[in-house]
Design a protein around this motif. Structure first.
Motif, PDB file in Angstrom:
ATOM      1  N   ASP A 160       4.016  52.127  59.346  1.00  0.00           N
ATOM      2  CA  ASP A 160       2.958  53.132  59.320  1.00  0.00           C
ATOM      3  C   ASP A 160       2.937  54.022  60.552  1.00  0.00           C
ATOM      4  N   MET A 161       4.056  54.063  61.306  1.00  0.00           N
ATOM      5  CA  MET A 161       4.048  54.830  62.555  1.00  0.00           C
ATOM      6  C   MET A 161       4.987  56.028  62.542  1.00  0.00           C
ATOM      7  N   ASP A 162       5.436  56.435  61.373  1.00  0.00           N
ATOM      8  CA  ASP A 162       6.269  57.627  61.280  1.00  0.00           C
ATOM      9  C   ASP A 162       7.579  57.487  62.067  1.00  0.00           C
ATOM     10  N   HIS A 163       8.093  56.277  62.145  1.00  0.00           N
ATOM     11  CA  HIS A 163       9.354  56.030  62.863  1.00  0.00           C
ATOM     12  C   HIS A 163      10.537  56.535  62.054  1.00  0.00           C
ATOM     13  N   GLU A 164      11.506  57.162  62.764  1.00  0.00           N
ATOM     14  CA  GLU A 164      12.700  57.633  62.058  1.00  0.00           C
ATOM     15  C   GLU A 164      13.626  56.481  61.671  1.00  0.00           C
ATOM     16  N   ASN A 165      13.728  55.510  62.572  1.00  0.00           N
ATOM     17  CA  ASN A 165      14.723  54.462  62.392  1.00  0.00           C
ATOM     18  C   ASN A 165      14.149  53.221  61.749  1.00  0.00           C
ATOM     19  N   ILE A 198      22.132  44.173  58.958  1.00  0.00           N
ATOM     20  CA  ILE A 198      22.719  44.396  57.643  1.00  0.00           C
ATOM     21  C   ILE A 198      22.932  45.907  57.421  1.00  0.00           C
ATOM     22  N   TYR A 199      21.847  46.662  57.550  1.00  0.00           N
ATOM     23  CA  TYR A 199      21.882  48.116  57.398  1.00  0.00           C
ATOM     24  C   TYR A 199      20.876  48.742  58.344  1.00  0.00           C
ATOM     25  N   PHE A 200      21.126  49.977  58.633  1.00  0.00           N
ATOM     26  CA  PHE A 200      20.297  50.774  59.527  1.00  0.00           C
ATOM     27  C   PHE A 200      20.120  52.158  58.896  1.00  0.00           C
ATOM     28  N   SER A 201      18.914  52.715  58.996  1.00  0.00           N
ATOM     29  CA  SER A 201      18.665  54.052  58.492  1.00  0.00           C
ATOM     30  C   SER A 201      18.010  54.886  59.589  1.00  0.00           C
ATOM     31  N   TYR A 202      18.538  56.071  59.841  1.00  0.00           N
ATOM     32  CA  TYR A 202      17.990  56.922  60.898  1.00  0.00           C
ATOM     33  C   TYR A 202      17.226  58.122  60.344  1.00  0.00           C
ATOM     34  N   ASP A 203      17.140  58.210  59.025  1.00  0.00           N
ATOM     35  CA  ASP A 203      16.383  59.287  58.407  1.00  0.00           C
ATOM     36  C   ASP A 203      16.311  59.005  56.908  1.00  0.00           C
ATOM     37  N   VAL A 204      15.462  59.751  56.231  1.00  0.00           N
ATOM     38  CA  VAL A 204      15.357  59.586  54.783  1.00  0.00           C
ATOM     39  C   VAL A 204      16.717  59.837  54.148  1.00  0.00           C
ATOM     40  N   LYS A 205      17.096  58.994  53.241  1.00  0.00           N
ATOM     41  CA  LYS A 205      18.355  59.046  52.488  1.00  0.00           C
ATOM     42  C   LYS A 205      19.599  58.835  53.355  1.00  0.00           C
ATOM     43  N   MET A 206      19.418  58.553  54.652  1.00  0.00           N
ATOM     44  CA  MET A 206      20.567  58.313  55.525  1.00  0.00           C
ATOM     45  C   MET A 206      20.646  56.827  55.838  1.00  0.00           C
ATOM     46  N   LYS A 207      21.851  56.296  55.836  1.00  0.00           N
ATOM     47  CA  LYS A 207      22.026  54.880  56.116  1.00  0.00           C
ATOM     48  C   LYS A 207      23.373  54.654  56.784  1.00  0.00           C
ATOM     49  N   GLU A 208      23.427  53.553  57.520  1.00  0.00           N
ATOM     50  CA  GLU A 208      24.684  53.139  58.121  1.00  0.00           C
ATOM     51  C   GLU A 208      24.834  51.641  57.954  1.00  0.00           C
ATOM     52  N   LYS A 209      26.053  51.197  57.758  1.00  0.00           N
ATOM     53  CA  LYS A 209      26.305  49.765  57.643  1.00  0.00           C
ATOM     54  C   LYS A 209      26.176  49.108  59.008  1.00  0.00           C
ATOM     55  N   GLU A 217      28.079  43.404  53.354  1.00  0.00           N
ATOM     56  CA  GLU A 217      28.659  42.977  52.073  1.00  0.00           C
ATOM     57  C   GLU A 217      27.621  42.229  51.240  1.00  0.00           C
ATOM     58  N   GLY A 218      27.503  42.637  49.977  1.00  0.00           N
ATOM     59  CA  GLY A 218      26.562  41.992  49.068  1.00  0.00           C
ATOM     60  C   GLY A 218      25.168  42.589  49.087  1.00  0.00           C
ATOM     61  N   TYR A 219      24.981  43.613  49.943  1.00  0.00           N
ATOM     62  CA  TYR A 219      23.672  44.259  50.085  1.00  0.00           C
ATOM     63  C   TYR A 219      23.801  45.769  49.919  1.00  0.00           C
ATOM     64  N   SER A 220      22.714  46.386  49.491  1.00  0.00           N
ATOM     65  CA  SER A 220      22.598  47.833  49.535  1.00  0.00           C
ATOM     66  C   SER A 220      21.181  48.164  49.981  1.00  0.00           C
ATOM     67  N   VAL A 221      20.949  49.416  50.332  1.00  0.00           N
ATOM     68  CA  VAL A 221      19.625  49.821  50.800  1.00  0.00           C
ATOM     69  C   VAL A 221      19.241  51.149  50.180  1.00  0.00           C
ATOM     70  N   SER A 222      17.950  51.419  50.255  1.00  0.00           N
ATOM     71  CA  SER A 222      17.432  52.679  49.752  1.00  0.00           C
ATOM     72  C   SER A 222      16.314  53.131  50.670  1.00  0.00           C
ATOM     73  N   ARG A 223      16.357  54.417  51.016  1.00  0.00           N
ATOM     74  CA  ARG A 223      15.267  54.996  51.798  1.00  0.00           C
ATOM     75  C   ARG A 223      14.956  56.372  51.226  1.00  0.00           C
ATOM     76  N   GLU A 224      14.020  56.397  50.302  1.00  0.00           N
ATOM     77  CA  GLU A 224      13.603  57.628  49.637  1.00  0.00           C
ATOM     78  C   GLU A 224      12.440  58.292  50.354  1.00  0.00           C
TER      79      GLU A 224
END
Lengths: 112, 112
Positions: free
Chosen positions: B26-31, B46-57, B62-69
């Motif tokens: 709830d803090m408007d964090h990018e990451n 496992i995964y890292f996201s630095y923005d909406v729809k952006m992700k890095e392994k 392996e065996g995981y996926s992520v979503s950031r809409e």
């Protein structure tokens, strides 16, 4: 690639001091320290950046030796509330997401 | 106060099921980050996201996926759960690339 922490575990009496070490085989840009109490989420303690000075947080301080690629966490006059597992997280500096890695942790028990 | 919440504290699933773990901050964090925590191994990214729809392994994608809409929500998906994915899963968020990470309470997933 995971940093090495030593010791794996340490038991102290209240009021005693402790040092936890974190070392990496790679050149580091930053080192983060977290503490996780049993059954709780990890909590941030401090971050040390390359070229930065020693940091402190109450009676907990840390140093970062870039040449040796290692950091040390110093707990002075330990309190019961210091008990928990301490993790260092190391960053190599490029492509943060793929290069930020936590160590396996050091379990610290402070006894009355 | 920063708050990171995770959809479930405990989850039991069968081998082969598709599993969704949700995390909201709830803090408007990018990451935002997903880790798994296993005894003696510390926190592994496992995964890292630095923005909406952006992700890095991370280290173990392996065996995981992520979503950031949406900025506040980061989901971890196990497409076909296996017993070796039984673990504690921790979500975290931070402001800035090297900012303090705030962790959620964790989801203990058991795959039978």
């Amino acid at each position: 690639q995971q940093p090495v922490q030593s010791p794996q575990a340490v038991i102290l009496r209240e009021g005693e001091d402790a040092v936890i070490n974190c070392s990496s085989s790679k050149a580091l840009y930053s080192v983060h320290w977290y503490r996780q109490k049993h059954g709780e989420a990890p909590v941030f303690l401090m971050i040390l950046l390359k070229g930065g000075e020693q940091k402190g947080h109450d009676k907990i301080s840390a140093s970062f030796n870039e040449k040796k690629q290692q950091s040390s966490l110093y707990l002075t006059a330990s309190q019961l509330s210091y008990s928990g597992t301490y993790f260092c997280g190391t960053e190599k500096g490029d492509n943060y997401g793929q290069n930020f890695v936590f160590g396996p942790g050091t379990r610290l028990s402070v006894l009355p | 106060d920063v708050k990171v919440t995770q959809s479930s504290r405990y989850l039991v699933k069968r081998t082969g099921e598709k599993v969704f773990l949700e995390c909201v901050q709830d803090m408007d964090h990018e990451n935002m980050f997903w880790y798994r925590q296993d005894p003696g191994l510390g926190l592994r990214l496992i995964y890292f996201s630095y923005d909406v729809k952006m992700k890095e392994k991370g280290d173990i994608p392996e065996g995981y996926s992520v979503s950031r809409e949406k900025k506040e929500r980061f989901s971890l998906i196990l497409e076909s759960a296996s017993t070796n994915q039984t673990s504690m899963y921790l979500c975290a968020s931070s402001f800035g690339v090297r900012g303090e990470q705030y962790f959620g309470p964790g989801t203990r997933l058991t795959v039978t």
